[in-house]
Scaffold this active site. Sequence first.
Site, PDB file in Angstrom:
ATOM      1  N   ASP A 212       0.809  -1.222   0.000  1.00 14.59           N
ATOM      2  CA  ASP A 212       0.000   0.000   0.000  1.00 14.59           C
ATOM      3  C   ASP A 212       0.842   1.272   0.000  1.00 14.59           C
ATOM      4  O   ASP A 212       0.445   2.304   0.550  1.00 14.59           O
ATOM      5  CB  ASP A 212      -0.971   0.015   1.206  1.00 14.59           C
ATOM      6  CG  ASP A 212      -1.869  -1.204   1.212  1.00 14.59           C
ATOM      7  OD1 ASP A 212      -2.250  -1.636   0.119  1.00 14.59           O
ATOM      8  OD2 ASP A 212      -2.180  -1.700   2.306  1.00 14.59           O
TER       9      ASP A 212
ATOM     10  N   LYS B  48       1.874   1.990  -5.116  1.00 17.21           N
ATOM     11  CA  LYS B  48       2.418   1.393  -6.354  1.00 17.21           C
ATOM     12  C   LYS B  48       1.493   1.653  -7.542  1.00 17.21           C
ATOM     13  O   LYS B  48       1.940   1.994  -8.630  1.00 17.21           O
ATOM     14  CB  LYS B  48       2.608  -0.132  -6.175  1.00 17.21           C
ATOM     15  CG  LYS B  48       3.595  -0.505  -5.077  1.00 17.21           C
ATOM     16  CD  LYS B  48       3.672  -2.004  -4.874  1.00 17.21           C
ATOM     17  CE  LYS B  48       2.429  -2.609  -4.275  1.00 17.21           C
ATOM     18  NZ  LYS B  48       2.116  -2.196  -2.902  1.00 17.21           N
TER      19      LYS B  48
ATOM     20  N   GLY C 214      -4.489  -4.451  -3.737  1.00 13.44           N
ATOM     21  CA  GLY C 214      -5.514  -3.429  -3.935  1.00 13.44           C
ATOM     22  C   GLY C 214      -4.796  -2.162  -4.347  1.00 13.44           C
ATOM     23  O   GLY C 214      -4.102  -1.546  -3.541  1.00 13.44           O
ATOM     24  N   HIS C 215      -4.897  -1.807  -5.618  1.00 17.63           N
ATOM     25  CA  HIS C 215      -4.181  -0.642  -6.136  1.00 17.63           C
ATOM     26  C   HIS C 215      -5.190   0.418  -6.555  1.00 17.63           C
ATOM     27  O   HIS C 215      -6.023   0.171  -7.417  1.00 17.63           O
ATOM     28  CB  HIS C 215      -3.296  -1.053  -7.318  1.00 17.63           C
ATOM     29  CG  HIS C 215      -2.259  -2.087  -6.951  1.00 17.63           C
ATOM     30  ND1 HIS C 215      -1.466  -2.721  -7.854  1.00 17.63           N
ATOM     31  CD2 HIS C 215      -1.890  -2.592  -5.745  1.00 17.63           C
ATOM     32  CE1 HIS C 215      -0.653  -3.558  -7.228  1.00 17.63           C
ATOM     33  NE2 HIS C 215      -0.896  -3.501  -5.950  1.00 17.63           N
TER      34      HIS C 215
ATOM     35  N   GLN D 236       1.954  -6.162  -3.101  1.00 14.79           N
ATOM     36  CA  GLN D 236       2.420  -6.267  -1.703  1.00 14.79           C
ATOM     37  C   GLN D 236       3.700  -5.443  -1.507  1.00 14.79           C
ATOM     38  O   GLN D 236       3.905  -4.478  -2.224  1.00 14.79           O
ATOM     39  CB  GLN D 236       2.631  -7.744  -1.302  1.00 14.79           C
ATOM     40  CG  GLN D 236       1.343  -8.546  -1.174  1.00 14.79           C
ATOM     41  CD  GLN D 236       0.759  -9.044  -2.465  1.00 14.79           C
ATOM     42  OE1 GLN D 236       1.437  -9.674  -3.236  1.00 14.79           O
ATOM     43  NE2 GLN D 236      -0.510  -8.782  -2.711  1.00 14.79           N
TER      44      GLN D 236
HETATM   45  P1  GDP Z   1      -0.693   0.205  -3.531  1.00 18.27           P
HETATM   46  O1  GDP Z   1      -1.293  -1.051  -3.016  1.00 18.27           O
HETATM   47  O2  GDP Z   1       0.782   0.281  -3.280  1.00 18.27           O
HETATM   48  O3  GDP Z   1      -1.028   0.472  -4.982  1.00 18.27           O
HETATM   49  O4  GDP Z   1      -1.328   1.396  -2.693  1.00 18.27           O
HETATM   50  P2  GDP Z   1      -2.889   1.594  -2.388  1.00 18.27           P
HETATM   51  O5  GDP Z   1      -3.549   2.070  -3.625  1.00 18.27           O
HETATM   52  O6  GDP Z   1      -3.450   0.402  -1.716  1.00 18.27           O
HETATM   53  O7  GDP Z   1      -2.816   2.717  -1.272  1.00 18.27           O
HETATM   54  C1  GDP Z   1      -2.287   3.983  -1.526  1.00 18.27           C
HETATM   55  C2  GDP Z   1      -3.394   5.028  -1.308  1.00 18.27           C
HETATM   56  O8  GDP Z   1      -2.825   6.307  -1.225  1.00 18.27           O
HETATM   57  C3  GDP Z   1      -4.388   5.089  -2.463  1.00 18.27           C
HETATM   58  O9  GDP Z   1      -5.648   5.435  -1.943  1.00 18.27           O
HETATM   59  C4  GDP Z   1      -3.845   6.208  -3.334  1.00 18.27           C
HETATM   60  O10 GDP Z   1      -4.868   6.877  -4.081  1.00 18.27           O
HETATM   61  C5  GDP Z   1      -3.277   7.134  -2.289  1.00 18.27           C
HETATM   62  N1  GDP Z   1      -2.087   7.884  -2.706  1.00 18.27           N
HETATM   63  C6  GDP Z   1      -1.081   7.524  -3.535  1.00 18.27           C
HETATM   64  N2  GDP Z   1      -0.126   8.466  -3.569  1.00 18.27           N
HETATM   65  C7  GDP Z   1      -0.537   9.457  -2.754  1.00 18.27           C
HETATM   66  C8  GDP Z   1       0.038  10.704  -2.332  1.00 18.27           C
HETATM   67  O11 GDP Z   1       1.131  11.081  -2.712  1.00 18.27           O
HETATM   68  N3  GDP Z   1      -0.672  11.444  -1.445  1.00 18.27           N
HETATM   69  C9  GDP Z   1      -1.882  11.051  -0.961  1.00 18.27           C
HETATM   70  N4  GDP Z   1      -2.509  11.845  -0.103  1.00 18.27           N
HETATM   71  N5  GDP Z   1      -2.442   9.890  -1.329  1.00 18.27           N
HETATM   72  C10 GDP Z   1      -1.788   9.104  -2.196  1.00 18.27           C
HETATM   73  P1  IMO Z   2      -0.927  -4.241  -2.160  1.00 14.80           P
HETATM   74  O1  IMO Z   2      -0.499  -4.786  -3.509  1.00 14.80           O
HETATM   75  C1  IMO Z   2      -0.994  -4.684   2.161  1.00 14.80           C
HETATM   76  C2  IMO Z   2      -1.062  -8.760   3.760  1.00 14.80           C
HETATM   77  C3  IMO Z   2      -2.315  -9.187   4.494  1.00 14.80           C
HETATM   78  C4  IMO Z   2      -1.720 -10.137   5.509  1.00 14.80           C
HETATM   79  C5  IMO Z   2      -0.594 -10.828   4.705  1.00 14.80           C
HETATM   80  C6  IMO Z   2      -0.977 -12.178   4.147  1.00 14.80           C
HETATM   81  O2  IMO Z   2      -2.209  -3.522  -2.193  1.00 14.80           O
HETATM   82  O3  IMO Z   2       0.187  -3.486  -1.533  1.00 14.80           O
HETATM   83  P2  IMO Z   2      -2.479 -12.932   2.086  1.00 14.80           P
HETATM   84  O4  IMO Z   2      -3.936 -12.735   1.826  1.00 14.80           O
HETATM   85  O5  IMO Z   2      -1.584 -12.361   1.040  1.00 14.80           O
HETATM   86  O6  IMO Z   2      -2.150 -14.360   2.403  1.00 14.80           O
HETATM   87  O7  IMO Z   2      -2.205 -12.103   3.461  1.00 14.80           O
HETATM   88  O8  IMO Z   2      -0.291  -9.946   3.656  1.00 14.80           O
HETATM   89  N1  IMO Z   2      -1.282  -8.257   2.385  1.00 14.80           N
HETATM   90  C7  IMO Z   2      -1.217  -6.957   2.057  1.00 14.80           C
HETATM   91  N2  IMO Z   2      -1.042  -5.855   2.821  1.00 14.80           N
HETATM   92  N3  IMO Z   2      -1.107  -4.559   0.829  1.00 14.80           N
HETATM   93  C8  IMO Z   2      -1.256  -5.652   0.042  1.00 14.80           C
HETATM   94  O9  IMO Z   2      -1.223  -5.573  -1.300  1.00 14.80           O
HETATM   95  C9  IMO Z   2      -1.366  -6.916   0.652  1.00 14.80           C
HETATM   96  N4  IMO Z   2      -1.545  -8.183   0.194  1.00 14.80           N
HETATM   97  C10 IMO Z   2      -1.475  -8.985   1.260  1.00 14.80           C
HETATM   98  O10 IMO Z   2      -2.960  -8.100   5.094  1.00 14.80           O
HETATM   99  O11 IMO Z   2      -1.102  -9.417   6.537  1.00 14.80           O
HETATM  100 MG    MG Z   3      -2.863  -1.653  -1.800  1.00 14.77          MG
END
Ligand code: GDP
Ligand code: IMO
Ligand code: MG
Length: 431
Positions: free
Chosen positions: A13, A16, A40-41, A224
């Site tokens: 999170d 990416k 979850g992106h 991840q």
């Molecule tokens: P990922 O799993 O690495 O793709 O990250 P996620 O999408 O799960 O979580 C990142 C969250 O932060 C998302 O809701 C993005 O829209 C948000 N985000 C990404 N870059 C920025 C930033 O520079 N500032 C803020 N405030 N939010 C951001």
């Molecule tokens: P993105 O791509 C954050 C965590 C779960 C749990 C552990 C194992 O959005 O960054 P699993 O279901 O993979 O067997 O769970 O990994 N986990 C993540 N945490 N971002 C993710 O993906 C994750 N994918 C799995 O919360 O701790």
């Molecule tokens: Mg994510």
Amino acid sequence: MSNLVVIGTQWGDEGKGKIVDLLSSEADTIVRFQGGHNAGHTLVVGDEIFKLSLLPSGIIRENKIAVIGNGVVLDPWKLLEEIEQLSSRGIKIGSERLIISENTPLILPFHKELDLLREKRAGKEKIGTTGRGIGPAYEDKVGRRALRTGDLQNTQEIKRKLKNIKAHHDILRAGLGAPDIDEEQLLNELVLVGEKIKTLIKPVWKILNKQIKKNQNILFEGAQGSMLDVDFGTYPFVTSSSTIAAAAAIGSGVAHNKIKSVLGITKAYTTRVGEGPMPTELTDSIGRYLAVEGNEKGTVTGRDRRCGWFDAPLVKRSCILNGVTSLALTKIDVLDKLETIKICIGYRVDKEELSDFPVTTSLTKRLTPIYEEIDGWNTSTVGLEKMSKLPLNARIYIQRIEELTDSKVSIISTGPERNQTITINSPFQSN
Ligand code: GDP
Ligand code: IMO
Ligand code: MG
């Protein structure tokens, strides 16, 4: 230009999806190479928000080819759902721009059930998985009994493999009080889903290597983060795949020496979802501030993310493990209102001081962070697109992160939107 791997340097999170979406404009093909729909992106483009779990983030840009490699575990029903969701928003996805490897293992309904049953039984010892069946599907892959995408093209093959995998799972299920798998029903469902996705299934390794020969740019999208890596993460509180950059080669069929650049996505603070040690976690008002300002709620499960200060030795270790050629520092804007900002520069355990992040869970749980303090900037950085506009203290903070992680920052993200970004130099350049 060269091929680029984007990976998370913390516990996932990091942002990416946003960065991959941004960089997709410079790539021809975007490849997912590990993980599954546990990812979850979130992508924000103008007024539109896209949440992707399985499809590579490049899919929302027209004319880009999206690839799901053999290193992914694929739930075919979830795939169809995600394709349908995007199609209903006008994004056309056909076999000319979505390609799935023939040897991608499938996540089947009993994998999800097993994941949930085990977590329930583990009680306080649970991992806190996303409950998507990721771990059990990878177990079957290395156990050499997985059904793979290529098998879906042949009903006899599905039948034969289903019998074998059912025999294994029925024993596990009996131990957990679950009924036997209904083989006939699952067979019918697999034949049906196979019909729907069969035109997408192709020899990914061959296609990607041909593209490389033609000097096309390939962007590998990690899911991840490095601290969730099955070998190098906070085991057993990890996911079941290799999440580091080297997995891009194994999970796609592109040789490792063809991939020159690695962009490490790093949040300006730390978050984690699920159980397991997190030395810089804050359970006080600052932790709550980061959660609220950063909107730190899981995309997949909606769980609250745990928040804390930036952990420099942890990110430094990730940079080494991944061969990071530059960093993208995200969510700097979330720190805008803080008076002072702390950076963890080492740990204390009993009377000993450690400068490296230890991997033994029992030790990791007992770490007390050693902090350095930096003055905040008390100015909004939201949406800034130029380095010269960043307040001095923000620049000092970024510089300190560069020193402590021994890495250069090439991108600074100042908001969730595609354009809310400062690009210092192109991460496609390896040095
Ligand atoms: P990922 O799993 O690495 O793709 O990250 P996620 O999408 O799960 O979580 C990142 C969250 O932060 C998302 O809701 C993005 O829209 C948000 N985000 C990404 N870059 C920025 C930033 O520079 N500032 C803020 N405030 N939010 C951001
Ligand atoms: P993105 O791509 C954050 C965590 C779960 C749990 C552990 C194992 O959005 O960054 P699993 O279901 O993979 O067997 O769970 O990994 N986990 C993540 N945490 N971002 C993710 O993906 C994750 N994918 C799995 O919360 O701790
Ligand atoms: Mg994510």
